[in-house]
Write a protein that holds these residues in place. Structure first.
Motif, mmCIF file in Angstrom:
data_model
loop_
_atom_site.group_PDB
_atom_site.id
_atom_site.type_symbol
_atom_site.label_atom_id
_atom_site.label_comp_id
_atom_site.label_asym_id
_atom_site.label_seq_id
_atom_site.Cartn_x
_atom_site.Cartn_y
_atom_site.Cartn_z
ATOM 1 N N TRP A 33 0.695 -1.277 0.047
ATOM 2 C CA TRP A 33 -0.055 -0.053 -0.040
ATOM 3 C C TRP A 33 0.928 1.201 0.100
ATOM 4 C CZ3 TRP A 33 -4.898 1.092 -0.938
ATOM 5 C CH2 TRP A 33 -5.336 2.369 -0.483
ATOM 6 N N ALA A 34 2.036 1.088 0.563
ATOM 7 C CA ALA A 34 2.894 2.395 0.684
ATOM 8 C C ALA A 34 3.799 2.319 -0.527
ATOM 9 C CB ALA A 34 3.670 2.229 1.880
ATOM 10 N N ALA A 35 3.899 1.421 -1.331
ATOM 11 C CA ALA A 35 4.627 1.497 -2.608
ATOM 12 C C ALA A 35 4.342 2.677 -3.522
ATOM 13 C CB ALA A 35 4.804 0.239 -3.439
ATOM 14 N N GLU A 36 5.245 3.212 -3.864
ATOM 15 C CA GLU A 36 5.310 4.396 -5.013
ATOM 16 C C GLU A 36 4.374 4.177 -6.145
ATOM 17 O OE1 GLU A 36 8.581 6.537 -5.737
ATOM 18 O OE2 GLU A 36 9.002 7.113 -3.686
ATOM 19 N N ASP A 37 4.471 2.991 -6.531
ATOM 20 C CA ASP A 37 3.708 2.549 -7.884
ATOM 21 C C ASP A 37 2.560 1.752 -7.785
ATOM 22 O OD1 ASP A 37 4.883 0.012 -7.139
ATOM 23 O OD2 ASP A 37 5.728 -0.583 -8.801
ATOM 24 N N SER A 38 1.971 1.590 -6.391
ATOM 25 C CA SER A 38 0.772 1.048 -6.194
ATOM 26 C C SER A 38 -0.399 1.813 -6.598
ATOM 27 C CB SER A 38 0.600 0.467 -4.869
ATOM 28 O OG SER A 38 1.676 -0.662 -4.524
ATOM 29 N N GLU A 56 -10.270 6.458 -13.119
ATOM 30 C CA GLU A 56 -9.192 7.056 -12.631
ATOM 31 C C GLU A 56 -8.535 6.101 -11.718
ATOM 32 O OE1 GLU A 56 -7.852 11.334 -10.848
ATOM 33 O OE2 GLU A 56 -9.705 10.580 -10.213
ATOM 34 N N TRP A 57 -7.164 5.879 -11.762
ATOM 35 C CA TRP A 57 -6.402 4.935 -10.839
ATOM 36 C C TRP A 57 -5.475 5.887 -10.180
ATOM 37 C CZ3 TRP A 57 -7.556 -0.058 -9.745
ATOM 38 C CH2 TRP A 57 -8.312 -0.655 -10.565
ATOM 39 N N LEU A 58 -5.692 6.046 -8.741
ATOM 40 C CA LEU A 58 -4.985 6.890 -8.095
ATOM 41 C C LEU A 58 -3.512 6.372 -7.417
ATOM 42 C CD1 LEU A 58 -7.707 8.761 -6.104
ATOM 43 C CD2 LEU A 58 -6.740 9.665 -8.170
ATOM 44 N N ASP A 75 1.338 -6.048 -14.234
ATOM 45 C CA ASP A 75 2.478 -5.221 -14.829
ATOM 46 C C ASP A 75 3.486 -4.649 -13.634
ATOM 47 O OD1 ASP A 75 1.100 -5.303 -17.074
ATOM 48 O OD2 ASP A 75 -0.194 -3.638 -16.710
ATOM 49 N N GLY A 76 3.720 -5.730 -12.704
ATOM 50 C CA GLY A 76 4.671 -5.547 -11.864
ATOM 51 C C GLY A 76 4.297 -4.225 -10.660
ATOM 52 N N ARG A 77 3.205 -4.160 -10.710
ATOM 53 C CA ARG A 77 2.654 -3.325 -9.427
ATOM 54 C C ARG A 77 1.544 -3.943 -8.782
ATOM 55 N NH1 ARG A 77 1.279 2.261 -11.559
ATOM 56 N NH2 ARG A 77 2.828 1.958 -13.195
ATOM 57 N N THR A 78 1.134 -3.541 -7.695
ATOM 58 C CA THR A 78 -0.131 -3.971 -6.936
ATOM 59 C C THR A 78 -1.247 -2.909 -7.063
ATOM 60 O OG1 THR A 78 1.586 -5.139 -5.439
ATOM 61 C CG2 THR A 78 -1.078 -4.805 -4.505
ATOM 62 N N TRP A 79 -2.566 -3.566 -7.296
ATOM 63 C CA TRP A 79 -3.781 -2.829 -7.570
ATOM 64 C C TRP A 79 -4.544 -2.756 -6.309
ATOM 65 C CZ3 TRP A 79 -3.984 -0.379 -12.392
ATOM 66 C CH2 TRP A 79 -3.076 -0.424 -13.330
#
Length: 301
Positions: A33-38, A56-58, A75-79
């Motif tokens: 949740w704290a990751a910059e790319d999530s 919109e994905w924030l 794509d290597g990130r968490t949603w």
């Protein structure tokens, strides 16, 4: 089987890893949740608010306070999704309102949004335990609900059959398909028949029963076409073709106001003039019709 060119299939492309094993890993969840790319989408009740026609994905750092739902990794990130209280402001729309944009979207985010809205709808309507009547509390990042007696509820998906019934020599100019319309629809709007499976019923028998109940047509052979997640609010649409054994139409006047047999030529002519309005391209109903017709058809809801 469905051709890969059908629009409804694009809504299911690029599935995400749902990370089932991480749903109770609080340390990992906090870190992601704290990751910059999530990223997170905000769900108000069962609605979203598109920006310039797109979802919109924030960054999670900009997401409002609410119930966090883990969607998964892609794509290597968490949603994630964040579920907040329903909002009266303008601009919040149900899933049906963003389907055209999702169908045209080349980023493949529809499965993520279907997951988010399906969970949000289930959480909204599932308040009390069906076994003991006690209140339910969420766990596993919104994928389970449990009461004080330990009864666990899981998200529901209801199987529904949707079918194009045909008659005549396959591929011939005299072959026909059966379309129906509901009384509440605007004049000229027609679609394939559809209905929910009943307990203890096979999918093929559900096709035969629904067609007989709604249009009075007896169906024999039933073949599978494809499926489409349809969280409106909680369905999986299972598409079939069916061959009619008898073609007399007797509508039930409850589910349907009218049902018609149409040849390919009649289908094309009426779609071109607008006297027959077909389902939108994002639906498996449209795919069934165009698969049988043999190509794209003009006009849609």
């Amino acid at each position: 089987m469905a051709s890969q060119g059908h629009v409804h299939l694009r809504l299911s492309q690029h599935p995400h890893d749902r990370l089932h094993a991480r749903r109770n890993d609080e340390e990992w969840l906090s870190r992601q949740w704290a990751a910059e790319d999530s990223l997170a989408v905000v769900i108000a009740g069962n609605r979203v608010r598109p920006v310039d026609g797109r979802i919109e994905w924030l960054p999670t750092s900009q997401a409002p306070a609410g119930q966090r739902l883990l969607l998964g990794e892609r794509d290597g990130r968490t949603w994630f999704a964040v579920r907040v209280q329903p909002r009266p402001e303008d601009g919040w729309v149900p899933l049906r309102g963003v389907l055209p944009a999702l169908a045209a979207d080349d980023t493949g985010q529809a499965p993520l949004l279907f997951h988010a809205l399906g969970l949000a709808e289930w959480l909204h309507v599932t308040r009390f335990c069906p076994r003991c009547g006690g209140p339910l509390s969420p766990r596993a990042e919104g994928h389970e609900l449990v009461c004080s007696d330990g009864h666990v509820q899981f998200p529901r998906t209801d199987p529904a059959v949707i079918m194009l019934i045909t008659d005549g020599e396959p591929g011939s100019s005299s072959e026909r398909c059966l379309l129906g319309r509901q009384r509440v629809w605007p004049v000229g709007r027609f679609s394939t028949l559809a209905g929910f499976c009943e307990p203890g019923e096979s999918l093929e028998d559900a096709v035969r029963r629904e067609v007989a109940e709604e249009a009075g047509v007896v169906v024999g052979e039933v073949t599978y076409f494809g499926n489409q997640p349809w969280p409106l609010p909680a369905s999986l649409m299972l598409g079939f073709f069916g061959r009619a054994l008898a073609t007399d139409v007797v509508v039930d006047e409850d589910e349907l106001e009218e049902a018609r047999w149409l040849t390919r030529a009649e289908l094309r002519t009426e779609a071109e003039t607008g006297s027959l309005v077909l389902p939108g391209g994002a639906s498996i109903s449209r795919s069934l019709i165009e698969e049988w017709y043999g190509g794209p058809l003009p006009g849609s809801w």
